[in-house]
Write a protein that holds these residues in place. Sequence first.
Motif, PDB file in Angstrom:
ATOM      1  N   SER B  33      27.869  77.957  35.298  1.00 54.12           N
ATOM      2  CA  SER B  33      28.226  77.701  33.886  1.00 54.12           C
ATOM      3  C   SER B  33      26.970  77.787  33.302  1.00 54.12           C
ATOM      4  O   SER B  33      26.733  78.416  32.148  1.00 54.12           O
ATOM      5  N   THR B  34      25.472  77.133  33.750  1.00 57.65           N
ATOM      6  CA  THR B  34      24.466  76.572  32.579  1.00 57.65           C
ATOM      7  C   THR B  34      23.857  78.332  32.911  1.00 57.65           C
ATOM      8  O   THR B  34      23.655  78.964  30.992  1.00 57.65           O
ATOM      9  N   ALA B  37      26.194  80.120  29.622  1.00 68.61           N
ATOM     10  CA  ALA B  37      25.465  79.527  28.936  1.00 68.61           C
ATOM     11  C   ALA B  37      24.613  80.095  28.246  1.00 68.61           C
ATOM     12  O   ALA B  37      24.523  80.599  26.811  1.00 68.61           O
ATOM     13  N   ALA B 126      30.629  82.806  26.208  1.00 67.68           N
ATOM     14  CA  ALA B 126      30.418  81.151  25.760  1.00 67.68           C
ATOM     15  C   ALA B 126      31.515  80.235  26.153  1.00 67.68           C
ATOM     16  O   ALA B 126      31.753  79.189  26.561  1.00 67.68           O
ATOM     17  N   SER B 127      32.735  80.998  25.767  1.00 65.07           N
ATOM     18  CA  SER B 127      34.377  80.310  26.527  1.00 65.07           C
ATOM     19  C   SER B 127      34.099  80.450  27.690  1.00 65.07           C
ATOM     20  O   SER B 127      34.643  79.145  27.568  1.00 65.07           O
ATOM     21  N   ALA B 129      32.227  79.543  29.479  1.00 72.07           N
ATOM     22  CA  ALA B 129      31.224  79.130  30.292  1.00 72.07           C
ATOM     23  C   ALA B 129      31.697  77.517  30.589  1.00 72.07           C
ATOM     24  O   ALA B 129      31.377  77.079  31.060  1.00 72.07           O
ATOM     25  N   GLN B 130      32.564  77.501  28.771  1.00 67.75           N
ATOM     26  CA  GLN B 130      32.855  75.966  28.793  1.00 67.75           C
ATOM     27  C   GLN B 130      34.700  76.000  29.643  1.00 67.75           C
ATOM     28  O   GLN B 130      34.643  74.768  30.233  1.00 67.75           O
ATOM     29  N   PHE B 131      34.728  76.898  30.070  1.00 66.59           N
ATOM     30  CA  PHE B 131      35.964  76.247  30.159  1.00 66.59           C
ATOM     31  C   PHE B 131      36.884  77.365  32.118  1.00 66.59           C
ATOM     32  O   PHE B 131      37.271  76.995  31.901  1.00 66.59           O
ATOM     33  N   ASP B 132      36.026  78.323  32.400  1.00 73.50           N
ATOM     34  CA  ASP B 132      36.384  79.009  33.151  1.00 73.50           C
ATOM     35  C   ASP B 132      35.626  78.433  34.900  1.00 73.50           C
ATOM     36  O   ASP B 132      34.937  78.400  34.754  1.00 73.50           O
TER      37      ASP B 132
END
Lengths: 373, 194
Positions: B33-34, B37, B126-127, B129-132
């Motif tokens: 995720s990092t 992002a 970006a989305s 990275a947050q939610f998947d």
Amino acid sequence: MTAAVVERPPAAAALASRIWIVGWWAAGRTLVLATAGLLEAFGPRGLIGNDETAHVLGALGAWDGRWYRTVAANGYLLEPGRQSDPAFFPLYPILLRGLHATDIGYVTAGLVLSNLAFLAALALVETLTRELFGAATARRTTVYLALFPMGFVFSMEYPESVVLCAIALAALAALRRRWTLVAVLTALGTLARPEMLFVSLALLPLALREPAPARRGLALGALLAPLAALGSFALYLQLHLHDPLAWTHAERAWGRKFTPLGVVRAIQDVPTAFAGNAWIVRDVAFFLLYLGLLWLAYRRGVPKAWIVSGALIVIMPTFSGSFHSDARFGLLAPAIFWGFAGVGERRSFDTAIRWTSAALLVGGTVSLAYVFP
Amino acid sequence: MRTAAVAALVVVVVAGSAFSLQAAGLRSTPPASTIAARAARWLLGYRYVTSAIEVRGRTLDGRCYHGWFVGRRGRVQRGTLLLLSNGGFVRAAGSKRLLAVRSFTTAPMNALEVAGCTHVLGPRIASLAQFDPSIRLARAWLGGRRVNALHFYHLILLVAPKTSRPVGVLLHGIKSRIQLERVSPALAARLEAT
């Protein structure tokens, strides 16, 4: 034949005398949960995301609920310039994660946690109000809180019910001079919502009454505990995201930036905000209603420290340049509900408040399809 | 003095306990995720990207630009334009308008993503990275170089190992190599006039 007289133990008697709280909690929550269920079954689903529509009460897990679930599942991730999860405080995701570890889904975990915490909050607010203003005011305060139009938030995957619990319990602990418990509760509350900072102000007069230096030090330390908790959150963000103010930076992506003239900007921007989403009217209306109820509470003799605390909870968010969500923020100011209880002293008003609140509570739950609370 | 000392002690103990609670109760962000992002930040920092898209055994060159375009009735709108070496193009302007001519895929949005169009692929990454929750990090090779592969649902983003700079995309069996580039004012004006 003589009838046997069975005396209940004091604890059982006290519990039995409060059973009406469970009744009003159940009535209010039935309205919210049934409406959310109907919303899922028949629509409208509006802006509720696909993730949430998979759950039978998905509307209650929508909006910020998604962000709290993300923090619980993945930890914090800051995306500069974009909406990201450090804007959401850590206690509620920690609790969600704990419940999720027992093999229940995050949405269900959130709904169970929030609704049970709200039952506890109602009982604690009733006890606190009874100690401060008597049984009649306590009863009305509790009933109005259970049916309050924005009270659907207490059933959502949001931390408000947990924080209200912490607020009422901290106040009761302060009245009993149990400052260590106050420190724990105000710190925990701050780790869930920053409004807890202002609640400490309401307890300040009690702390200052402590005569012995050591006890007074403990009391003042307990009231500074929210700042310590906030500092610990900043430290955590620094160590994990290399930005101690990540939560305020993340907030900016939602258009929130605290400035001394933010309230002026909030007022100036109402027409623009209205053009973007007419629901801003609801937040402005509740902002005014809350100020009115705080004034009534002041007139009825509610301690000034609680009035100031309530006013800060309602007014401070507008310094971020927006009225958005102010209707929700006010739910954490007990003084507002004490003012509301004063309005309902006349029986006809009391009846009107109950029915109107119940109807608006249903309407508020339906609004979740279109607007975040 | 004693009052202040006790208060300070309480503050220190509370801060330490609260920090421990967070350290114990919150999950550390997954590295994937990092990295995602960081990759999104790279993409959103650029407006122009060139690409080599491998589709059905041949390679198409693409140039994708995010800027302002003259739309219907002379209205200037923000949008994205992908120009392909076969003479085709894909244009996304306004809120929902998509136009594709001789594209290499029937889904215009997929074409923009495979070509690495910064303001289409960037927000998506970006989305995600947050939610998947299913992002996975693996190693891969691209043009003889070792890269990191971020596996999202349906999409794989290839990034440079140290910087996380995006270097390629895999989507529905179509693979691309992408190169983020700065755009000169003259090139921007030329592309906007296209």
